[in-house]
Design an enzyme around this catalytic site. Sequence first.
Site, PDB file in Angstrom:
ATOM      1  N   GLY A 160      -2.411  -3.373  -5.730  1.00 35.69           N
ATOM      2  CA  GLY A 160      -3.398  -3.136  -4.697  1.00 35.69           C
ATOM      3  C   GLY A 160      -3.320  -1.691  -4.246  1.00 35.69           C
ATOM      4  O   GLY A 160      -2.855  -0.811  -4.982  1.00 35.69           O
ATOM      5  N   ILE A 162      -1.375  -0.204  -2.035  1.00 39.35           N
ATOM      6  CA  ILE A 162      -0.032   0.374  -1.953  1.00 39.35           C
ATOM      7  C   ILE A 162       0.518   0.633  -3.351  1.00 39.35           C
ATOM      8  O   ILE A 162       1.125   1.674  -3.608  1.00 39.35           O
ATOM      9  CB  ILE A 162       0.914  -0.527  -1.144  1.00 39.35           C
ATOM     10  CG1 ILE A 162       0.427  -0.660   0.302  1.00 39.35           C
ATOM     11  CG2 ILE A 162       2.333   0.045  -1.166  1.00 39.35           C
ATOM     12  CD1 ILE A 162       1.274  -1.577   1.169  1.00 39.35           C
ATOM     13  N   ALA A 236       7.948  -5.887  -1.033  1.00 37.16           N
ATOM     14  CA  ALA A 236       6.925  -6.920  -0.844  1.00 37.16           C
ATOM     15  C   ALA A 236       7.354  -7.895   0.251  1.00 37.16           C
ATOM     16  O   ALA A 236       7.217  -7.617   1.436  1.00 37.16           O
ATOM     17  CB  ALA A 236       6.686  -7.637  -2.176  1.00 37.16           C
ATOM     18  N   ARG A 237       7.858  -9.019  -0.135  1.00 35.24           N
ATOM     19  CA  ARG A 237       8.432 -10.022   0.752  1.00 35.24           C
ATOM     20  C   ARG A 237       9.732 -10.493   0.137  1.00 35.24           C
ATOM     21  O   ARG A 237       9.849 -10.607  -1.092  1.00 35.24           O
ATOM     22  CB  ARG A 237       7.484 -11.223   0.940  1.00 35.24           C
ATOM     23  CG  ARG A 237       6.260 -10.931   1.793  1.00 35.24           C
ATOM     24  CD  ARG A 237       6.634 -10.798   3.259  1.00 35.24           C
ATOM     25  NE  ARG A 237       5.479 -10.683   4.147  1.00 35.24           N
ATOM     26  CZ  ARG A 237       4.950  -9.539   4.530  1.00 35.24           C
ATOM     27  NH1 ARG A 237       5.469  -8.403   4.078  1.00 35.24           N
ATOM     28  NH2 ARG A 237       3.920  -9.518   5.352  1.00 35.24           N
ATOM     29  N   GLU A 265      14.944 -13.647   6.598  1.00 36.25           N
ATOM     30  CA  GLU A 265      14.716 -12.422   7.366  1.00 36.25           C
ATOM     31  C   GLU A 265      14.402 -12.793   8.807  1.00 36.25           C
ATOM     32  O   GLU A 265      13.545 -13.657   9.024  1.00 36.25           O
ATOM     33  CB  GLU A 265      13.554 -11.638   6.749  1.00 36.25           C
ATOM     34  CG  GLU A 265      13.405 -10.234   7.305  1.00 36.25           C
ATOM     35  CD  GLU A 265      12.361  -9.406   6.570  1.00 36.25           C
ATOM     36  OE1 GLU A 265      11.443  -8.902   7.261  1.00 36.25           O
ATOM     37  OE2 GLU A 265      12.456  -9.274   5.334  1.00 36.25           O
ATOM     38  N   HIS A 284      13.738  -3.847   6.646  1.00 36.68           N
ATOM     39  CA  HIS A 284      12.278  -3.939   6.797  1.00 36.68           C
ATOM     40  C   HIS A 284      11.737  -2.815   7.688  1.00 36.68           C
ATOM     41  O   HIS A 284      11.117  -3.055   8.724  1.00 36.68           O
ATOM     42  CB  HIS A 284      11.868  -5.309   7.351  1.00 36.68           C
ATOM     43  CG  HIS A 284      10.494  -5.721   6.915  1.00 36.68           C
ATOM     44  ND1 HIS A 284      10.117  -7.023   6.758  1.00 36.68           N
ATOM     45  CD2 HIS A 284       9.397  -4.985   6.588  1.00 36.68           C
ATOM     46  CE1 HIS A 284       8.855  -7.095   6.365  1.00 36.68           C
ATOM     47  NE2 HIS A 284       8.397  -5.851   6.244  1.00 36.68           N
ATOM     48  N   ILE A 285      11.945  -1.605   7.228  1.00 35.03           N
ATOM     49  CA  ILE A 285      11.573  -0.423   8.025  1.00 35.03           C
ATOM     50  C   ILE A 285      10.571   0.489   7.315  1.00 35.03           C
ATOM     51  O   ILE A 285      10.151   1.498   7.878  1.00 35.03           O
ATOM     52  CB  ILE A 285      12.830   0.389   8.389  1.00 35.03           C
ATOM     53  CG1 ILE A 285      13.715   0.682   7.155  1.00 35.03           C
ATOM     54  CG2 ILE A 285      13.677  -0.366   9.407  1.00 35.03           C
ATOM     55  CD1 ILE A 285      13.280   1.808   6.288  1.00 35.03           C
ATOM     56  N   ALA A 286      10.155   0.134   6.105  1.00 33.73           N
ATOM     57  CA  ALA A 286       9.438   1.080   5.248  1.00 33.73           C
ATOM     58  C   ALA A 286       8.133   1.594   5.843  1.00 33.73           C
ATOM     59  O   ALA A 286       7.742   2.729   5.581  1.00 33.73           O
ATOM     60  CB  ALA A 286       9.163   0.454   3.885  1.00 33.73           C
TER      61      ALA A 286
END
Length: 321
Positions: A160, A162, A236-237, A265, A284-286
């Site tokens: 997509g 990103i 991603a996840r 998480e 999870h900081i990106a």
Amino acid sequence: MLKVGVSEAVDPELFRLLPEGISLEVLPTEPQRPTEVDFWIAPPWPKHCTQAWPWLRGVKVAQSSLAGVDGLLKLLPREVTLCDARGVHNIATAEWVVGIILAALKYLPLYEDVQRAGVWKRRFEAQKLYAEMHQDRRPLYPGVTVEELHGKRVLIVGYGSIGQAIEQRLQPFGVQIDRVARTARDGVAAVGDLRKFLPQADIVILIVPGTSETIGMIGAEELAMMKQGALLVNAARGSVVRTDAFIAALQSGRIRAAIDVTDPEPLPDGHPLWTAPNLILTPHIAGSSPMFMVRVMEFAAQQVARYMRGEPLENVVTGEY
């Protein structure tokens, strides 16, 4: 007059981005009374969304602050039009991916330890790491202290906005890129062909949405297909990778990885991923740069303006994304 709801946590300076002719409803993070809202700009934190939703009345459109909407899909009734924030977080996330790849290939975690220890000769530990990860026992002279991104074959899983932004930033490094996505198109293979590409990749980047189709798409069999010493990057996840199989692959020295997401998480204290070898982990900081909410509010303002003019909204979610 259109009632637009925005969390009080958002910088009030950003409210000026919203078009004129609306009634702005500033929503408390811990609401105490019902509020009428036509267009809800949902906050990025799932907790704040869950707290706010029971107090909202009349919502017709919900604009996510995130590209992923798996949390909001569980919260909202079907009659509410949900839009994701696809495109808003391309820059920050793509930069994290490139940065973390370089950190892994340049052995930056090792060199941080070297700096803290204050022992110059420990730099030669990089040769041992390289030899063990790649099963390369040649007596290289001089010894390896870094690896190069140039010449690597990169597989982008999820193509997509990103994924495309990641490719744009990787191209100057002289890499070869393969792409897979849910639907095949020119230059992009179908995700059903994933296993065909895994054995060839030096770096595998996961940037798929969290859906029923992507949960566990990288399990023990897929990890076993990867090259010895390949780098798995998950932006991603966490649920896209089966955690038990992932930990086993790291501990065996088959692969190395860099991840910004985990399953579960938040990652609980004492979880094996915290201390897994061959892994760089960020919590999870990106996407959370200073431009996060600026871009969210800019896009949301455009969406509100479209809605007021009776034009089609962008990024309308149909199905799971």
